[in-house]
Enzyme design. Structure first.
Site, mmCIF file in Angstrom:
data_model
loop_
_atom_site.group_PDB
_atom_site.id
_atom_site.type_symbol
_atom_site.label_atom_id
_atom_site.label_comp_id
_atom_site.label_asym_id
_atom_site.label_seq_id
_atom_site.Cartn_x
_atom_site.Cartn_y
_atom_site.Cartn_z
ATOM 1 N N LYS A 94 0.848 -1.185 0.000
ATOM 2 C CA LYS A 94 0.000 0.000 0.000
ATOM 3 C C LYS A 94 0.891 1.245 0.000
ATOM 4 O O LYS A 94 2.034 1.173 0.455
ATOM 5 C CB LYS A 94 -0.959 -0.021 1.184
ATOM 6 C CG LYS A 94 -0.273 -0.012 2.569
ATOM 7 C CD LYS A 94 0.134 1.383 2.999
ATOM 8 C CE LYS A 94 1.251 1.362 3.963
ATOM 9 N NZ LYS A 94 1.912 2.673 4.086
ATOM 10 N N ARG A 164 9.438 13.465 2.156
ATOM 11 C CA ARG A 164 9.156 14.838 1.733
ATOM 12 C C ARG A 164 9.315 15.037 0.233
ATOM 13 O O ARG A 164 9.191 16.164 -0.253
ATOM 14 C CB ARG A 164 10.073 15.811 2.493
ATOM 15 C CG ARG A 164 9.699 15.948 3.957
ATOM 16 C CD ARG A 164 10.635 16.860 4.724
ATOM 17 N NE ARG A 164 10.724 18.203 4.172
ATOM 18 C CZ ARG A 164 11.438 19.181 4.733
ATOM 19 N NH1 ARG A 164 12.103 18.952 5.857
ATOM 20 N NH2 ARG A 164 11.472 20.381 4.179
ATOM 21 N N ASP A 175 1.522 7.576 3.025
ATOM 22 C CA ASP A 175 2.327 6.686 3.845
ATOM 23 C C ASP A 175 1.626 6.308 5.136
ATOM 24 O O ASP A 175 1.645 5.148 5.553
ATOM 25 C CB ASP A 175 3.671 7.347 4.157
ATOM 26 C CG ASP A 175 4.770 6.330 4.375
ATOM 27 O OD1 ASP A 175 4.988 5.947 5.534
ATOM 28 O OD2 ASP A 175 5.399 5.898 3.395
#
Length: 323
Positions: A94, A164, A175
Site C-alpha cells: 500500500k 518529503r 504513507d
C-alpha cells in the site's frame, strides 16, 4: 507450497520475508531488484536461491507463484504492471499507486490477464481487526456513530528524504493517512462528504493533515496523520451502545478493549504477538491462490479503488500534487 518472489530489497521487504518463515506453506525462491548487487546481498541474507538484477527477470521466473512488490509508492505501478504482463500474481504494498487512475489500470490489467492481484493492506487481514468488524456486525456496540484514528511520526525528516519528496509520493497522507482512512472505510464504508485540511512542507507535500468524513447515517470519522509529531497511533470506534478501542499501533493490534453499555471495559486478546504482522496477509494470498480466486474478499479491488479515490479527493482539497 506457495513460492514467493520478492521485488525490492528494503526494510519492508525484509520484514515480510521474516514473517513468511512463520508460514509452513511459504517458500521464498527469488528476489529481484534494479541492482544485481542489492538482489544478491538480500538473497544471501535470507538464503534465497535466485537473485535477479531486474524486475522483468523476476517476473519471468516460472517457478514463482506470486510476487510481493515492496518498492516505494512511486514505483508500485511500474513494478506491478511488469509482473502482471508476465502473468504473475501480485501482492502490492500500500498505497497501491499514487492515484486512482493508475490503480484502476492495474486492476483492469489483472482482470484482463486473469491474474490474482491484491493490495497489501495488512490491517484488513489482521485477526484482531477482523474480530472487531465481526463484533460490530453482530451489534456488540450498537450502530456506529464515530470513528477516530490517528497516525503521526515525530520526524524530523530531511528535505531530500522519501517522506518529503513529491516525486516519490511523499508526505503523510499516502504513507500514514491511508490507515485511518482505510479503517473508517472498513467500519463505515464510502463517505457522503469529505472535508480535509493540511499544512504543507516547502516541497509541497502534507506534513500535518486532518480529515473529516460524513455519512448520511449521521456517523462521522475524524482522522489525522502527520510527520511532525508522534501521535498515539490509536483508534476508537464508538457505537450507540458501546465503544471499541484499538491500541498503539492500531494498524496491527494483538488485542482491543470493548465496553458494552455501562459495563466495565473488557480486554480481548485475539492472537499472541508473533513476527511483524505481515504473515496474515500472506496467508490470505495463499488461501486465495489455492481457491483459484483472482482477488481477495478481505481486500477486494473495489475497496482498494474506493480508498484511493478518497485519497485523491483529500489530496485535491489540501493542494498536494506528486507531479
Amino acid at each position: 507450497m506457495t513460492r514467493w518472489g520478492i521485488l525490492a530489497t528494503g526494510a519492508i521487504a525484509a520484514s515480510f520475508v521474516e514473517d513468511l518463515r512463520l508460514l509452513p506453506d511459504a517458500e521464498v525462491v527469488a528476489v529481484g531488484s534494479r541492482s544485481a548487487d542489492s538482489a544478491r546481498t538480500f538473497a544471501d541474507r535470507f538464503d534465497i536461491p535466485r537473485a535477479y538484477g531486474s524486475w522483468a527477470e523476476l517476473a519471468a521466473d516460472d517457478e514463482v507463484d506470486v510476487v510481493y512488490v515492496a518498492t516505494p509508492h512511486s514505483a508500485h505501478h511500474a513494478a506491478t504492471m511488469t509482473c502482471l504482463d508476465a502473468g504473475r500474481a501480485v501482492l502490492c504494498e500500500k498505497p497501491f499507486t499514487l492515484d486512482l487512475a493508475s490503480s484502476t489500470e492495474l486492476v483492469q490489467t489483472a482482470r484482463a490477464r486473469d491474474v490474482f492481484l491484491m493490495e497489501a493492506m495488512w490491517m484488513r487481514c489482521n485477526p484482531t481487526v477482523r474480530r472487531v468488524t465481526e463484533l460490530i456486525a453482530d451489534g456488540a456496540i450498537g450502530e456506529v456513530v464515530s470513528v477516530h484514528a490517528d497516525f503521526g511520526l515525530a520526524g524530523p525528516f530531511a528535505a531530500e528524504s522519501r517522506m518529503r519528496n513529491p516525486a516519490l509520493g511523499g508526505g503523510a497522507l499516502l504513507d500514514l493517512g491511508i490507515y485511518p482512512v482505510s479503517l473508517a472505510h472498513l467500519i463505515l464504508g464510502r463517505p457522503d462528504a469529505v472535508h480535509a485540511w493540511a499544512s504543507l512542507t516547502p516541497e509541497g507535500v502534507d506534513q500535518n493533515t486532518g480529515v473529516l468524513l460524513g455519512y448520511d447515517s449521521g456517523a462521522v470519522a475524524a482522522l489525522t496523520c502527520g510527520i511532525v509529531g508522534a501521535t498515539p497511533v490509536t483508534a476508537t470506534i464508538t457505537g450507540s451502545t458501546g465503544r471499541i478501542a484499538l491500541p498503539d499501533p492500531f494498524i496491527c493490534p494483538d488485542e482491543f478493549t470493548i465496553r458494552r453499555g455501562t459495563g466495565d471495559p473488557e480486554v480481548v486478546r485475539v492472537v499472541e504477538p508473533a513476527g511483524n504482522g505481515y504473515q496474515y496477509e500472506a496467508a490470505e494470498v495463499h488461501r486465495c491462490l489455492a481457491a483459484g480466486l483472482r482477488e481477495s474478499p478481505l481486500v477486494p479491488h473495489a475497496v482498494t479503488l474506493e480508498v484511493m479515490e478518497l485519497l485523491d479527493t483529500i489530496r485535491g482539497q489540501i493542494g498536494v500534487s506528486y507531479t
